[in-house]
Design an enzyme around this catalytic site. Structure first.
Site, PDB file in Angstrom:
ATOM      1  N   SER A  99     -13.544 -24.883  16.401  1.00  0.00           N
ATOM      2  CA  SER A  99     -14.089 -23.454  16.245  1.00  0.00           C
ATOM      3  C   SER A  99     -12.862 -22.610  16.580  1.00  0.00           C
ATOM      4  O   SER A  99     -12.131 -22.511  17.334  1.00  0.00           O
ATOM      5  CB  SER A  99     -15.220 -23.421  17.108  1.00  0.00           C
ATOM      6  OG  SER A  99     -14.963 -23.079  18.573  1.00  0.00           O
ATOM      7  N   ASP A 100     -13.076 -21.299  15.787  1.00  0.00           N
ATOM      8  CA  ASP A 100     -12.273 -20.092  16.142  1.00  0.00           C
ATOM      9  C   ASP A 100     -12.981 -19.855  17.672  1.00  0.00           C
ATOM     10  O   ASP A 100     -14.004 -20.264  18.184  1.00  0.00           O
ATOM     11  CB  ASP A 100     -12.566 -19.058  15.506  1.00  0.00           C
ATOM     12  CG  ASP A 100     -11.347 -18.101  15.597  1.00  0.00           C
ATOM     13  OD1 ASP A 100     -10.528 -18.155  16.535  1.00  0.00           O
ATOM     14  OD2 ASP A 100     -10.961 -17.151  14.448  1.00  0.00           O
ATOM     15  N   TRP A 101     -12.042 -19.138  18.577  1.00  0.00           N
ATOM     16  CA  TRP A 101     -12.171 -18.894  19.777  1.00  0.00           C
ATOM     17  C   TRP A 101     -13.732 -17.994  20.143  1.00  0.00           C
ATOM     18  O   TRP A 101     -13.858 -16.929  19.848  1.00  0.00           O
ATOM     19  CB  TRP A 101     -11.272 -18.160  20.713  1.00  0.00           C
ATOM     20  CG  TRP A 101     -10.205 -19.208  21.066  1.00  0.00           C
ATOM     21  CD1 TRP A 101      -9.749 -19.308  22.291  1.00  0.00           C
ATOM     22  CD2 TRP A 101      -9.630 -20.425  20.511  1.00  0.00           C
ATOM     23  NE1 TRP A 101      -8.935 -20.349  22.523  1.00  0.00           N
ATOM     24  CE2 TRP A 101      -8.685 -21.190  21.399  1.00  0.00           C
ATOM     25  CE3 TRP A 101      -9.585 -21.040  19.094  1.00  0.00           C
ATOM     26  CZ2 TRP A 101      -7.956 -22.103  21.079  1.00  0.00           C
ATOM     27  CZ3 TRP A 101      -8.788 -21.990  18.909  1.00  0.00           C
ATOM     28  CH2 TRP A 101      -8.141 -22.749  19.817  1.00  0.00           C
TER      29      TRP A 101
END
Length: 810
Positions: free
Chosen positions: A248-250
């Protein structure tokens, strides 16, 4: 019946893990708790370690144009301190080279620095399509064209991974603007998604096999990318055969249980516990044990990338000089000559009035998570001075003030009158191009335009160099003797400027995007970046040059344009096969290119397809191939451009397959999307006949009924702001008192870390648009779900629920 944890071990030993991926054998030795722990990071930048099993953490690092290895705990917005490393030109600059070999070379250099610093996976490249020239992260992405984007991204990945370091392509998918990126829902028809926004990812992933793919923050058709089985399993894994880790993106993961089930393996950052959610889902049958084991096995597959940390100065020192030279050459080769009346290149004996604050304080990269702590910076003034040029200098403007200063302009005019040639360096300020928000205008700052206009009046022998990561307007372009767009040149940008002006390196760049004459010429503009929490792609396939050539608009500068310093002629165009039959994978277009000038030059042959079959609505012209050639004076070479038949196909919404249209397709041999030199035709003998799409839908679906017909379903309604949920933005939550208190606390803490106006502006914008869940996900355990849910209940005026939530165990 509740699932027993032992089922997980049984599932992994009886064949439910059917993929022969790295980590499958190792995962069988782990307990359920250990497997669940692997699905989230250990901290902000590392995967989970399991000492008992000898599993070491893998360090991840941002790396779209150089490594950003955090010092200490770090963050994902480029605010905190990072290790000095080579700041290469960003993707928008390198894309102007149209040179996969150069991109691979830079990928190797980034991979070498990653290996030296103990980084296992570089979080790059980014290859989201440039839907609109005002997109805030356009400097981080390659092009408005998926073929060019995909080919260059594949080359970058191949370079990085040749060093043993992993690469991670991002942001998957349709993350094409910054406004409300954490919550916006992207609405687009299936052909638009397949033929534009997924195509570049498909090329990069299938050709270079990256170790990771990073999901985007946004939703697509109502589903968050991190929770989207259609995106992550049906397409990415089943269709494209990706067998690496999806990360995932952060803070992008909205529903952890749904995410694991969809194929989202690794949630980042770590420092918070969501294993309880997954364990509960296993017990009630909502999540399958094999899903957990499969994701854990993929993360374990990264173990060969686990590296010991190194002394940074000692580790990087031997390679920094060579990488700086590479960065300088790349920036020079990627510079685009937009206009040139013959004044360039300049003789070393030319007396130059070097004008513009950027000459001594260069603007060479964008802001946000791509921000690199450059190991060294070379300003243009220093490089020209070191080359022995007779220089006069005037700042011309205050880089931090958008209002024209007449005193500074007058000083610049005096310098220009005293010199043989005036070189004016202008561009966008750092605050205009950073992660977190989009640009508001195509125009340069007022004082930059005023400066150029004044200097060109004082000295018609004026060369203008524009530094920006995306298109800008140039109302003075016809008054200058030459205009160059250097994009953002990285740490050695000043050296590249000197090499280009003096002809040491030919600026061989070609524009990887259209420079529109106005925002009204951008098809997506009426729906950019969207309203509420929805972005409608009503322009469909007509993005960038695809719209310009179809609608007949005149661009400021067209896609593919660039003059270089040489002179060539093209002749004897031919095609390897005038007919395409079933199963044929490619055809080759050939052209003789002759260097008729007096210096070695690089040329770019671009091939565009014009589908004449009428099977589906298509743009008038679409890029299907390209090839570079470098020739010494007087030399001629046959240039062969391979055209994969896949690039001629369209996505058939009736069958859910790629199809060739039956009939004639013209292959246009071009210097740009608006300059066609020759045309050859091919006949597709096996393909779809007759009209495929619903009739009466125009290229741009301006009316609701038109967009509905193209989508094949009603236009979804945006989610309401209330009641508040974990996915509400902090800015929306601040409409109520408890939300305002929370926003003040978070913003106050974040502002303390901002060291400059650009970072401060980004922090304020990003904070307002945080999804509430991200406060917990990026807090490192300092904020709990229990506290957040209690605050949300209070904001929704449900005090009993708030009390109940506060009394519950975490």
């Amino acid at each position: 019946m509740p699932a027993d944890p032992s089922i997980l071990r049984t599932a992994t030993s009886t064949g439910e893990l059917r993929r022969t991926e790295p980590g499958v054998d190792a995962v069988r030795t782990l307990t359920l708790d250990e497997q669940l722990s692997l699905l989230s990071g250990q901290n902000f930048w590392q995967t989970q370690a399991i000492e008992r099993a000898g599993i070491r953490p893998v360090w991840l690092s941002d790396g779209t144009n150089g490594l950003r290895v955090a010092v200490g705990e770090g963050d994902n917005l480029g605010i905190g301190e990072s290790v000095p490393s080579t700041c290469f030109p960003p993707a928008s600059t390198l894309a102007a080279s149209w040179n996969p070999a150069l991109l691979r070379e830079i990928g190797v250099a980034v991979g070498e620095e990653a290996e030296a610093l103990g980084v296992g996976v570089v979080l790059g490249p980014g290859l989201n399509l440039k839907r609109h020239p005002l997109g805030g992260r356009n400097f981080e992405y390659y092009s408005e064209d998926p073929l060019l984007s995909g080919v260059l991204a594949a080359a970058t990945v191949a370079g990085i991974q040749s060093t043993g370091t992993g690469a991670c392509v991002k942001h998957f998918a349709m993350n094409n603007h910054e406004r409300r990126r954490n919550t916006t829902d992207v609405i687009a028809d299936e052909r638009t998604k397949r033929e534009l926004y997924l195509r570049g990812f498909h090329i990069a992933i299938t050709e270079s096999r990256p170790r990771m793919v990073m999901t985007a923050y946004n939703k697509i058709d109502g589903v968050y990318c991190s929770d989207d089985r259609w995106l992550l399993t049906d397409i990415l894994r089943d269709e494209w055969g990706f067998d690496g880790v999806v990360v995932s993106d952060w803070g992008a993961e909205a529903d952890r249980v749904q995410g694991v089930s969809a194929g989202m393996d690794l949630e980042m950052p770590g420092g918070h516990d969501r294993a309880g959610e997954l364990r509960g889902a296993l017990e009630n049958g909502e999540l399958l044990p094999a899903d957990v084991a499969r994701s854990a096995a993929r993360v374990l597959g990264l173990q060969d990338l686990a590296r010991p940390s190194a002394d940074t100065a000692q580790a990087l020192s031997p390679m920094l000089d060579g990488h700086d030279a590479l960065a300088r050459r790349a920036a020079a080769e990627s510079t685009v000559v937009l206009t040139n009346d013959g004044i360039l290149p300049l003789a070393l004996t030319t007396r130059i009035a070097l004008i513009g604050a950027f000459a001594k304080d260069p603007r060479f990269q964008g802001g946000g998570s791509a921000l690199v702590n450059a190991a060294t910076v070379t300003p243009a003034f220093d490089a020209l001075h070191d080359a022995g040029v007779d220089l006069l200098y005037a700042p011309g403007y205050d880089a931090a003030d958008p209002v024209a200063d007449q005193r500074l302009i007058d000083e610049a005019v005096d310098a220009a009158r005293s010199a043989d040639v005036a070189v004016v360096m202008v561009g966008l300020p750092g605050i205009a191009e950073t992660e977190g928000y989009d640009r508001s205008t195509l125009a340069l700052p007022q004082q930059h335009d005023a400066l150029v206009e004044a200097v060109t009046r004082a000295n018609p022998r004026t060369v203008v160099l524009v530094s920006s990561g995306a298109p800008v307007l140039m109302p003075w372009r016809s008054e200058a003797a030459a205009v160059l767009h250097s994009y953002l040149g990285g740490q050695a940008s000043g050296g590249a400027v000197a090499d280009v002006l003096l002809g040491v390196v030919e600026p061989a760049g070609r524009l990887p995007e259209t420079f529109p004459a106005s925002l009204e010429d951008v098809a997506s503009h009426p729906w950019f970046p969207g309203t509420d929490d929805q972005t409608q792609h009503r322009e469909g396939l007509f993005v960038g040059y695809r719209h310009a050539v179809t609608a007949g608009t005149t661009s400021l500068f067209p896609f593919g344009h660039g003059l270089g310093y040489g002179r060539t002629t093209w002749s004897e165009t031919s095609v390897s096969s005038p007919e395409i039959i079933d199963g044929q994978t490619e055809v080759t277009v050939s052209v003789l290119v002759s260097n008729t000038g007096g210096r070695t030059t690089t040329d770019l042959v671009q091939i565009y397809a014009h589908d004449r079959t009428g099977a589906v609505l298509r743009p008038r012209r679409e890029l299907v191939g390209f090839a570079r050639v470098t020739l010494r004076p007087g030399r001629t070479q046959r240039v062969d451009v391979e055209i994969a038949t896949q690039t001629l196909k369209f996505w058939d919404v009736r069958t859910g397959q790629w199809q060739l249209p039956r009939g004639q397709i013209d292959l246009e041999v071009a210097r740009s999307s608006e300059q066609i030199e020759a045309v050859v035709s091919v006949d597709v003998l096996d393909g779809v006949t007759g009209a495929v799409e619903p009739p009466s839908v125009p290229p741009i679906a301006t009316a609701d009924a038109q967009f509905t017909r193209r989508l094949g379903h009603p236009i979804p309604r945006p989610d309401p702001i209330r009641p508040f949920t974990r996915n509400s933005t902090l800015g929306d939550f601040a409409q109520v008192r408890v939300g305002r208190v929370l926003q003040k606390m978070i913003l106050g803490a974040a502002e303390k870390t901002a060291s400059d106006p650009v970072t401060l502006a980004m922090v304020r914008e990003v904070t307002a648009e945080l999804a509430l869940r991200q406060i917990v996900l990026t807090s490192g355990g300092r904020m709990s779900w229990k506290v957040l849910d209690t605050l949300i209940a209070l904001g929704n005026r449900r005090p009993l629920r708030a009390i109940s939530r506060a009394l519950q165990r975490q």
